[in-house]
Design an enzyme around this catalytic site. Structure first.
Site, mmCIF file in Angstrom:
data_model
loop_
_atom_site.group_PDB
_atom_site.id
_atom_site.type_symbol
_atom_site.label_atom_id
_atom_site.label_comp_id
_atom_site.label_asym_id
_atom_site.label_seq_id
_atom_site.Cartn_x
_atom_site.Cartn_y
_atom_site.Cartn_z
ATOM 1 N N CYS A 81 0.828 -1.211 0.000
ATOM 2 C CA CYS A 81 0.000 0.000 0.000
ATOM 3 C C CYS A 81 0.865 1.266 0.000
ATOM 4 O O CYS A 81 1.530 1.570 -0.977
ATOM 5 C CB CYS A 81 -0.968 -0.056 1.179
ATOM 6 S SG CYS A 81 -2.376 1.065 1.055
ATOM 7 N N HIS A 82 0.872 2.036 1.090
ATOM 8 C CA HIS A 82 1.679 3.244 1.195
ATOM 9 C C HIS A 82 3.095 2.965 1.700
ATOM 10 O O HIS A 82 3.948 3.847 1.671
ATOM 11 C CB HIS A 82 1.019 4.256 2.138
ATOM 12 C CG HIS A 82 -0.214 4.898 1.590
ATOM 13 N ND1 HIS A 82 -1.426 4.261 1.552
ATOM 14 C CD2 HIS A 82 -0.422 6.128 1.060
ATOM 15 C CE1 HIS A 82 -2.334 5.072 1.028
ATOM 16 N NE2 HIS A 82 -1.749 6.214 0.718
#
Length: 181
Positions: A107-108
């Protein structure tokens, strides 16, 4: 001796991106250790509100890359943004990369790979808003559930957790065994 994975996270980690891969690793017989910048507990973010706390096993100052077989970095917006400002966290990521041990970021969390300077020339994926940062760091960005390039394993979002977990478990099981000195 069971394989061990260091999971680095802090407040604001995406709940599912820590808990589900952790459970998958443990189901495969791999020990997990939650490491953070502070001791006690860290609180996750669960979709649109604060989630459940997770116990911190050790702080970043108490651990060494040499005691682990792989590194896992859960996402969430807040978590990697806080961690990328911590020199010890970035040094640990570099240590795992220098040792050519699996580093899995979802994800991030690939923001941390950018901060550590280990993206250039590698194929990676992430949450859409992180992709420009990966490109600017010299990465070849793809939009697929998991991208594996050398020791880097990256995924886009919670929907990719099964493929992410499978790739990390496979990388750990197939890791090179160091020769005895």
């Amino acid at each position: 001796m069971p394989k061990r994975v260091m999971i680095i996270a802090t407040d604001g980690f995406e709940q599912s991106e820590l808990e589900k891969p952790k459970a998958n690793l443990e189901a495969a017989g791999i020990e997990t250790v939650v490491v953070s910048i502070d001791d006690g507990e860290i609180k996750g973010w669960d979709e649109d509100d604060w989630g459940s706390p997770v116990k911190v096993d050790m702080t970043i100052e108490e651990v060494s890359e040499g005691d682990y077989d792989a590194l896992m970095l859960p996402g969430g917006q807040m978590n990697p943004d806080k961690l990328r400002m911590n020199d010890d966290v970035i040094a640990m990521i570099k240590d795992f990369d220098n040792a050519d041990k699996p580093i899995a970021a979802i994800c991030h969390a690939p923001w941390l790979l950018v901060e550590a300077g280990i993206v250039e020339g590698r194929t990676v994926t992430s949450w859409p808003s992180v992709r420009t940062d990966l490109e600017n760091a010299g990465g070849k960005v793809v939009d697929q559930e998991v991208a594996c390039d050398g020791n880097l394993i990256t995924s886009r979002n919670p929907d990719d957790i099964p493929a992410f977990s499978k790739a990390l478990i496979s990388a750990i099981e197939n890791a090179k065994v160091p020769e005895e000195a």
